[in-house]
Design an enzyme around this catalytic site. Sequence first.
Site, short mmCIF file in Angstrom:
data_model
loop_
_atom_site.label_atom_id
_atom_site.label_comp_id
_atom_site.label_asym_id
_atom_site.label_seq_id
_atom_site.Cartn_x
_atom_site.Cartn_y
_atom_site.Cartn_z
N LYS A 17 0.83 -1.21 0.00
CA LYS A 17 0.00 0.00 0.00
C LYS A 17 0.86 1.27 0.00
CE LYS A 17 -2.38 -0.68 3.78
NZ LYS A 17 -1.93 -1.96 4.32
N ARG A 92 -10.92 0.45 8.63
CA ARG A 92 -10.42 -0.90 8.90
C ARG A 92 -11.46 -1.76 9.60
NH1 ARG A 92 -4.64 0.42 8.85
NH2 ARG A 92 -3.38 -1.41 9.27
N ARG A 131 11.76 -5.77 6.60
CA ARG A 131 11.33 -4.49 6.02
C ARG A 131 11.99 -3.32 6.76
NH1 ARG A 131 5.11 -2.53 5.38
NH2 ARG A 131 5.07 -2.47 7.64
N ARG A 164 9.95 -0.71 11.85
CA ARG A 164 8.80 -0.37 12.68
C ARG A 164 8.73 -1.27 13.91
NH1 ARG A 164 3.65 0.31 8.81
NH2 ARG A 164 2.78 -0.96 10.47
N ARG A 175 -1.16 -8.73 13.35
CA ARG A 175 -1.70 -7.79 12.36
C ARG A 175 -2.38 -8.52 11.20
NH1 ARG A 175 3.60 -5.09 11.28
NH2 ARG A 175 2.64 -4.03 9.51
P1 ADP Z 1 -0.07 -2.02 8.33
O1 ADP Z 1 -1.15 -1.93 7.27
O2 ADP Z 1 1.28 -2.28 7.75
O3 ADP Z 1 -0.38 -2.94 9.46
P2 ADP Z 1 -0.46 0.80 9.26
O4 ADP Z 1 0.71 1.70 9.24
O5 ADP Z 1 -1.60 1.11 8.34
O6 ADP Z 1 0.13 -0.63 9.04
O7 ADP Z 1 -1.06 0.72 10.75
C1 ADP Z 1 -0.24 0.41 11.87
C2 ADP Z 1 -1.09 0.24 13.11
O8 ADP Z 1 -1.82 1.45 13.36
C3 ADP Z 1 -2.19 -0.83 13.03
O9 ADP Z 1 -1.69 -2.12 13.33
C4 ADP Z 1 -3.18 -0.33 14.08
O10 ADP Z 1 -2.73 -0.60 15.40
C5 ADP Z 1 -3.12 1.17 13.88
N1 ADP Z 1 -4.13 1.65 12.90
C6 ADP Z 1 -3.89 2.25 11.71
N2 ADP Z 1 -5.04 2.54 11.08
C7 ADP Z 1 -6.04 2.12 11.89
C8 ADP Z 1 -7.47 2.12 11.81
N3 ADP Z 1 -8.11 2.62 10.74
N4 ADP Z 1 -8.17 1.58 12.84
C9 ADP Z 1 -7.56 1.08 13.92
N5 ADP Z 1 -6.22 1.03 14.07
C10 ADP Z 1 -5.46 1.55 13.07
#
Ligand code: ADP
Length: 222
Positions: A17, A92, A131, A164, A175
């Site tokens: 993404k 999400r 990563r 990260r 995740r």
């Molecule tokens: P990835 O898709 O690689 O897991 P992101 O950078 O999008 O990573 O998100 C990292 C973390 O941030 C998620 O695991 C969650 O804890 C939190 N997060 C991000 N976006 C949301 C969302 N829309 N709702 C709830 N938690 C979120």
Amino acid sequence: MAHAPTVLIMGPPGAGKGTQAGHLVATYGLLHVATGDLLREAVAAGTLLGLEAKSFIDKGTLVPDDLIIGMIREVAAELPEGSGLLLDGFPRTRAQAIALDKMLGVLDRDVDVVLDIRVPHEVLIKRLSGRWICRTCQTPYNVDSRPPKVAGVCDLDGGELYQRSDDTAEAVGTRLEVYETQTAPVSGYYRDHGSLVTIDGDQPSDEVRAALDAAMQPVTAG
Ligand code: ADP
């Protein structure tokens, strides 16, 4: 461009993404709103939101809906009029999708297209371990499949590369599981609304990019 589009990019952790969002933002002049990046900024700045979100992020579980929806509401309130939007990592959950519909309705906007990138589980595990990400421009690298020219340094802007805190084996497993159980059903929500386009993310990056450009065509034409 016909109007300022509202575009969603979805996909499990490691789907690419971040890489593809960079292309979409540059090509279609969209404002990039990545909830993960906003949350990590809040954690780094030590804000109340950051303090509340940190433990969820580090475990790999979702930050509670009310916190995320409040954060997006603030973004929506400050959205420059006529600005195209790329939402990355939001919604999400189904509750977030419903809240987004309401927010967009107030702004007289609609979700134009949902780009749903699919990648098999075992490929994701390989991509996420190893990563490294640029602290400045968020470009992802991988020690095996896409190493930087100089270890620890971004090819594009010389920024420092970091790992990260939620790219540990344990948090990665959580995740992926959270994605399957809580976020994958959001695709169904958008399929029912007719805006979902499924993209095969298990192919070279420029082919994924071409598939995304094809999906953007109806949105940007005329
Ligand atoms: P990835 O898709 O690689 O897991 P992101 O950078 O999008 O990573 O998100 C990292 C973390 O941030 C998620 O695991 C969650 O804890 C939190 N997060 C991000 N976006 C949301 C969302 N829309 N709702 C709830 N938690 C979120």
